[in-house]
Design an enzyme around this catalytic site. Structure first.
Site, PDB file in Angstrom:
ATOM      1  CG  ASP A  40      -2.001   1.074   1.133  1.00 25.65           C
ATOM      2  OD1 ASP A  40      -1.694   2.185   0.671  1.00 25.65           O
ATOM      3  OD2 ASP A  40      -3.145   0.782   1.538  1.00 25.65           O
ATOM      4  CE  LYS A  43      -3.513   0.606   4.982  1.00 21.95           C
ATOM      5  NZ  LYS A  43      -3.842  -0.824   5.268  1.00 21.95           N
ATOM      6  CE  LYS A 131     -11.805 -13.014  15.314  1.00 17.62           C
ATOM      7  NZ  LYS A 131     -10.981 -12.173  16.219  1.00 17.62           N
ATOM      8  CE1 TYR A 139      -6.850 -12.880   9.254  1.00 16.82           C
ATOM      9  CE2 TYR A 139      -8.212 -13.108  11.216  1.00 16.82           C
ATOM     10  CZ  TYR A 139      -7.044 -12.691  10.614  1.00 16.82           C
ATOM     11  OH  TYR A 139      -6.062 -12.091  11.366  1.00 16.82           O
ATOM     12  CB  SER A 171      -5.766  -2.371  15.054  1.00 16.64           C
ATOM     13  OG  SER A 171      -6.769  -3.363  15.227  1.00 16.64           O
ATOM     14  CB  VAL A 175     -15.120  -3.908  17.676  1.00 21.03           C
ATOM     15  CG1 VAL A 175     -14.371  -3.935  19.002  1.00 21.03           C
ATOM     16  CG2 VAL A 175     -16.594  -3.664  17.916  1.00 21.03           C
TER      17      VAL A 175
END
Length: 304
Positions: A40, A43, A131, A139, A171, A175
């Site tokens: 990116d 960024k 996860k 993911y 981050s 959420v």
């Protein structure tokens, strides 16, 4: 530990990469070089403004994709340490684009491993996620596969280990900023009233990487001790004036996450701030702390 070392960070413009860079430059003034490898350009542009070349000559910036094995191999030459933090991480987007998720998180990780071995990199650390434990999303499955690749990659020269994190507080895509943004609408959607998640700070995530680099011998999973938070309580804390609407679990979500699987508990050892899962060494004490590694059970344990 990092002095006189050349460090290569994939996905280095992300939250973990930035936290690691800040800690590394502060605590290790004699670092030889830090290479930020990411795809990116904006960024990178933003981060480069924080670390201008005149003041930070040891910073090296490379636009590149971990899917590009040839470029990755070329740019990793003369590297001592690799932090592999590049990944597709946004769970709904991964669900909508499973092939792209697998290309980046699995094939890209394989490319990182091969490039590190080819270039005789000494230590390579994968940034993983809770996860990956008993996954139900693409993911989570992709990160579990990435972990398996890392756990079987070590040789006499190159040692591979894993840092398994929860949600990094604040981050992008997490959420916390989402709830702050949705607060403007007056309504916060909650998937399930009992949903819990593990959270760690940016400093915790960077500390976990440094701890891993210092203690790894190859094949370990390092897990920082994190707090479990109830998402509905978090919403009330971040947006106390808002109404809350229960929208139901999506097919790729769990009510609670785990930091280690039941099988991994047999090989888990505890220190003051971390858990370590060894590849083969069993631990008799691990099952008695299993509630601390399950966000739903840990929250009940804390409340009682």
């Amino acid at each position: 530990m990092l002095n006189n070392q050349s460090i290569f960070i994939t996905g280095g413009t992300g939250t973990l990469g930035q936290a690691f860079i800040k800690k590394a430059l502060t605590e290790f003034p004699k670092i030889k070089e830090i290479t930020i490898y990411s795809r990116d350009e904006m960024k990178q542009y933003d981060l480069r403004r924080e670390y201008p070349s005149g003041s930070f000559p040891r910073m090296n910036w490379v636009i590149g994709d971990i899917r590009d094995a040839e470029r990755l191999n070329d740019k990793m030459k003369k590297t001592d340490i690799v932090i592999h933090a590049a990944a597709m991480k946004h769970i709904p987007i991964c669900e909508e684009n499973p092939e792209e998720c697998l290309k980046t998180n699995v094939e890209g990780t394989k490319n990182v491993i091969h490039a590190a071995i080819e270039n005789k990199v000494k230590k390579i650390v994968l940034a993983s996620t809770d996860k990956a434990v008993d996954p139900i999303s693409i993911y989570g499955n992709s990160k579990q596969a990435a972990e398996k690749l890392f756990l079987n990659a070590s040789n006499e020269v190159s040692k591979f280990a894993i840092v398994r994190l929860g949600n990094i507080w604040g981050s992008r895509g997490s959420v916390v900023p989402l709830f702050k943004e949705l607060a403007k609408t007056g309504i916060i959607p909650i998937t399930h009233p009992d949903m819990t998640r593990f959270f760690c700070t940016e400093d915790q995530s960077a500390d976990a990487v440094h701890y891993t680099l210092k203690n790894m011998k190859g094949g370990e999973i390092i897990i920082p001790k994190m707090k479990a938070r109830k998402i509905s309580d978090l919403a009330k804390e971040l947006a106390p004036e808002c109404a809350y609407k229960i929208i139901g679990l999506r097919g790729f979500e769990k009510i609670g996450e785990k930091l280690a699987s039941d099988i991994e508990l047999e090989r888990l050892h505890e220190s003051k701030h971390f858990w370590m899962i060894n590849k083969t060494v069993p631990s008799k004490d691990a099952p008695c702390i299993s509630h601390q590694l399950d966000s739903s059970l840990l929250l009940k344990y804390q409340l009682n």
